[in-house]
Design a protein around this motif. Structure first.
Motif, short mmCIF file in Angstrom:
data_model
loop_
_atom_site.label_atom_id
_atom_site.label_comp_id
_atom_site.label_asym_id
_atom_site.label_seq_id
_atom_site.Cartn_x
_atom_site.Cartn_y
_atom_site.Cartn_z
N LEU A 144 26.17 7.93 -64.29
CA LEU A 144 25.16 8.58 -63.10
C LEU A 144 25.53 8.53 -62.12
O LEU A 144 25.54 7.71 -61.73
N GLN A 145 25.75 9.64 -61.64
CA GLN A 145 25.62 9.85 -59.83
C GLN A 145 24.03 10.43 -59.02
O GLN A 145 24.49 11.72 -59.98
N VAL A 146 23.70 10.15 -57.95
CA VAL A 146 23.13 10.93 -58.06
C VAL A 146 22.92 11.04 -56.65
O VAL A 146 23.32 10.37 -56.07
N GLY A 147 22.80 12.79 -56.46
CA GLY A 147 23.37 13.29 -55.29
C GLY A 147 25.47 13.16 -54.98
O GLY A 147 25.95 12.94 -56.09
N MET B 31 21.42 5.44 -68.19
CA MET B 31 22.47 4.74 -67.03
C MET B 31 21.82 4.41 -65.88
O MET B 31 22.18 4.67 -64.91
N THR B 32 19.93 4.53 -65.32
CA THR B 32 20.30 4.01 -64.27
C THR B 32 19.76 2.52 -63.54
O THR B 32 19.64 2.33 -64.60
N THR B 33 19.84 2.26 -62.23
CA THR B 33 19.63 0.92 -62.52
C THR B 33 18.28 0.68 -61.91
O THR B 33 17.76 -0.32 -62.66
N ASP B 34 17.69 1.61 -61.46
CA ASP B 34 16.65 1.24 -60.82
C ASP B 34 15.21 2.31 -61.25
O ASP B 34 14.29 2.84 -60.72
N GLY B 35 15.78 2.59 -62.61
CA GLY B 35 14.59 3.76 -63.41
C GLY B 35 14.80 4.67 -62.44
O GLY B 35 14.85 5.38 -61.75
N THR B 36 13.03 5.19 -62.48
CA THR B 36 12.45 6.63 -61.59
C THR B 36 12.80 6.70 -60.51
O THR B 36 13.00 7.58 -59.49
N ASP B 37 13.06 6.01 -59.58
CA ASP B 37 13.03 5.38 -57.76
C ASP B 37 14.75 6.20 -57.75
O ASP B 37 15.00 6.61 -56.42
#
Length: 136
Positions: A101-104, A48-54
């Motif tokens: 997915l939302q980070v933070g 679900m990420t755009t920039d993978g593990t970053d």
């Protein structure tokens, strides 16, 4: 659809939980320290990420700075195994449903977890208040 909040017990995780309760969004919370994400769960998040593990790994975290590891030289599976062993490598919270997915914690971005009809109603209400302000 139930939202999952993966957190580390931090202030941002608590804000996300309070926001979900206030907005009546069904959710489950999982403390990643007590129950670390499996390698399979981490792979699902990465999809679900755009920039993978970053997107999900915190380079400012204590484990990232103190582990004597060159993260760039690891295979993806090796990296995910280390993240499984050291959950504090992850950003927190990670807020997930089946598609998003939302980070933070971000007050504007978290709105995406509201049901579509509620988002539409709020947008129309905002539009009426800001584009057609009442005179008085």
């Amino acid at each position: 659809m139930t939202v999952t909040i993966y957190g580390l017990g931090c202030r941002s995780t608590k804000k996300a939980s309070k926001w979900m309760i206030h907005n009546q969004v069904p959710f489950v919370e999982r403390n990643m320290m007590e129950e670390p994400l499996t390698v399979g769960e981490l792979q699902e998040l990465l999809r679900m990420t755009t920039d993978g593990t970053d997107d999900i790994i915190s380079k400012r975290s204590l484990p990232y700075r103190t582990l004597d590891i060159d993260f760039d030289k690891l295979s993806l599976i090796e990296l995910l195994e280390i993240v499984h062993q050291h959950p504090r490598l992850l950003k927190s919270p990670l807020i997930v449903d089946n598609k998003k997915l939302q980070v933070g914690y971000n007050e504007d971005e978290i709105q995406q977890f509201l049901p579509r009809k509620i988002r539409k109603r709020r947008w129309l209400q905002w539009k009426m208040e800001h584009l057609y302000p009442s005179e008085g």
